[in-house]
Design an enzyme around this catalytic site. Structure first.
Site, PDB file in Angstrom:
ATOM      1  N   LYS A  34      22.736  42.148 108.970  1.00 33.75           N
ATOM      2  CA  LYS A  34      22.444  43.583 109.001  1.00 33.75           C
ATOM      3  C   LYS A  34      23.376  44.256 107.998  1.00 33.75           C
ATOM      4  CE  LYS A  34      21.197  43.475 113.909  1.00 33.75           C
ATOM      5  NZ  LYS A  34      19.780  43.864 113.800  1.00 33.75           N
ATOM      6  N   ARG A  91      14.251  37.056 120.530  1.00 35.02           N
ATOM      7  CA  ARG A  91      13.069  36.363 121.056  1.00 35.02           C
ATOM      8  C   ARG A  91      13.315  34.864 121.210  1.00 35.02           C
ATOM      9  NH1 ARG A  91       9.745  38.450 115.961  1.00 35.02           N
ATOM     10  NH2 ARG A  91      11.197  40.143 116.417  1.00 35.02           N
TER      11      ARG A  91
END
Length: 566
Positions: free
Chosen positions: A343, A420
């Site tokens: 990020k 996920r």
């Protein structure tokens, strides 16, 4: 242990204001710091922007309080609109009033007043929140809440629950990590709900008292969620989440048991708890390659947390035949750097990635609520695959192929689509090891969901209309906002891999949908499942505070399943 010399922190407040029903006082005879009067828009006239008192009842009240109501509305800005507080005025020496200060909060239009809001908080939940804000700003220790018009007798309990919950949560402020006490922290110690007349019977009084106890339980769960979400990542590590689960088992040893996979930190847990500790090798033996792949680069070992609620009756009978088995699964990334897909740049929110365990916090908050309220007919498993997503030489690389516990292979084309991957193995565990027939997972999963729905609304994904209605019903009772999103099956084409069963991320568009479709690959046929993407509402950007979002809705849904035995 924590780094940077920061000590361990508590998991929930040591003190909550006392809340109780008081039917022996009228607003005029009640004595305390601040009296808050709930009014409606119909209690006022507005002519050319000038507000005046319309209701005869409010006029009489104004007389008793030495024209304090008139003085408040003459200040301007108050018309009885839903959730809007008035200015606070010192009552003075009015002979018919004993409260030191007076304020009003609007319930909105009379025709729309209801405990069941179609969307968002009800007027009574908003009332409670405004009461907390008024108490905090006025530094009041004792607060009374009165209704100008008596609520319907059959609504007393739910109104009490909603007002008290709002009041206990509405004045929240982060103070644990400051070196000095906050000068603006709430001073509230006692909250009285004033009933204009005594309840119709002792039974109704008992029911209303139970509603207040429920409100306190819900508030404690939401506060535990907030405490976990706001804790910095050098405090809230995977071990810290496991310790929070252990805190719950210590608080409720008769209804909760704890299993921590890959942890040896709780060797001294009291014998009343059922605890099984598995080392990392045993976790690997379960085949959780998807989850462990994410955790690989962190200095903090992963903690796979399995907390179980069983009603006392079920424990005594030793059988779960009469109980529905459900699971709440929460994403537990205590810090998400993004991995090698780091990020970076404006808008990446890397400095806020402590809240990437918001789903886990909501799940544990729900566990606290359920353990205190002890619903019957349902066995609830709370599952958190806790870890960090970091960067190191042994970390997950773009292009790696992982094998999940259900045997499916995943090409990792984006290391920042890691949540996920952890959820995949947690969902498998809920079905294969817990026998859950209905599962709700909650996760701060995608920025795409924030783009789609903003920061106030969570995304609800499920192929089941029945599950969607259940979540909607639960959310209506709690005042939290969920919007059902499409499960567009064709979008999964974006995640097809030439070398594995699937990729872990799709293309640029529909990112929250493709994430949900990925998770669906790990749900067995015949299992009810819903995915809640709570990335937006888990944090209040304006107040720069955690919201505690999700805990109450998850608990509400799980408790309702006891009425739907299969």
């Amino acid at each position: 242990s924590t780094s940077s010399g920061m000590a361990h922190t508590q998991f929930e407040p040591a003190f909550l204001p006392n809340a109780e029903l008081v039917s022996t006082h009228t607003p005029q005879t009640w004595s305390g710091d601040l009296l808050v009067l709930a009014v409606t828009e119909e209690d006022f006239h507005t002519t050319e922007g000038v507000v005046s008192i319309k209701s005869e009842t409010l006029k009489a009240f104004d007389t008793d309080f030495g024209s304090a109501v008139s003085a408040i509305i003459n200040e301007g800005g108050f018309e009885g609109k839903k959730g809007v507080p008035s200015k606070v005025l010192r009552v003075g020496t009015a002979p018919s009033a004993k409260a030191q200060y007076l304020a009003m909060v609007g319930l909105g239009k009379q025709e729309k007043i209801s405990t069941a809001s179609e969307w968002g908080p009800s007027c009574y939940q908003s009332l409670g929140t405004s009461v907390a804000i008024l108490a905090k700003s006025n530094k009041s220790k004792t607060v009374g809440v009165a209704f100008l018009t008596q609520p319907p007798a059959d609504s007393t309990s739910i109104i009490s629950k909603q007002v008290v919950t709002g009041a206990l949560l509405g004045g929240y402020e982060t103070t644990r990590f400051k070196s000095k006490p906050s000068p603006t922290a709430s001073k509230l110690q006692t909250l009285h709900l004033l009933l204009p007349t005594a309840p119709a019977s002792a039974a109704s009084t008992s029911t209303a008292d139970e509603a207040v106890k429920t409100a306190i339980a819900v508030s404690k769960g939401a506060l535990l969620t907030r405490y976990l979400v706001e804790a910095p990542p050098n405090v809230c590590t995977p071990t810290h989440l496991a310790e929070a689960a252990q805190h719950l088992t210590s608080t409720f040893p008769s209804v909760l048991s704890l299993k921590v996979v890959q942890s040896t930190v709780f060797a001294s847990i009291p014998s009343v708890l059922s605890l099984k500790v598995l080392e990392k090798a045993e976790c690997e033996a379960l085949g959780m390659g998807s989850y462990l792949g994410v955790a690989e680069a962190s200095e903090h070992p992963p903690k796979f947390i399995h907390l179980t609620y069983k009603p006392r009756q079920q424990q005594q009978q030793g059988s779960s035949d009469d109980h529905k088995v459900v699971a709440l699964v929460g994403k537990g990334l205590t810090f998400d750097s993004g991995g090698y897909n780091i990020k970076a740049g404006p808008g990446s929110m890397i400095e806020m990635m402590k809240f990437d365990m918001g789903g886990a916090a909501a799940t544990l908050g729900a566990a606290r609520i359920i353990a205190e309220l002890e619903p019957q007919g349902v066995e609830v498993h709370f599952i958190v695959a806790a870890c960090e997503n970091m960067i190191a030489g042994k970390g997950l690389r773009p292009g790696d192929v992982l094998t999940a516990a259900n045997g499916k292979t995943i090409e990792v084309n984006n290391t920042d689509a890691e949540g996920r991957l952890t959820l995949a193995d947690a969902l498998w565990y809920a079905q294969e090891k817990c026998g859950a027939k209905s599962i709700v997972d909650s996760a701060t999963l995608t920025g795409a969901c924030i783009v789609a729905l903003g920061t106030d609304v969570a995304g609800l994904f499920t192929p089941s209309n029945a599950m969607a209605e259940q979540i909607k019903s639960a959310a209506q009772n709690t005042g939290e906002k969920f919007w059902r999103m499409p499960m567009e099956a064709g979008y999964f084409d974006q995640m097809k891999s030439p070398i594995a069963d699937m990729k872990n991320a799709g293309g640029r568009f529909g990112g929250s949908i493709t994430a949900a479709l990925f998770l669906e690959q790990f749900i067995k046929e015949g299992v009810e499942w819903a995915h809640l993407d709570i990335a937006g509402p888990v944090w209040d950007e304006k107040a720069n505070l955690p919201t505690g979002f999700g805990a109450s809705t998850l608990a509400e849904w799980a408790m309702s399943q006891g009425l739907k035995k299969q």
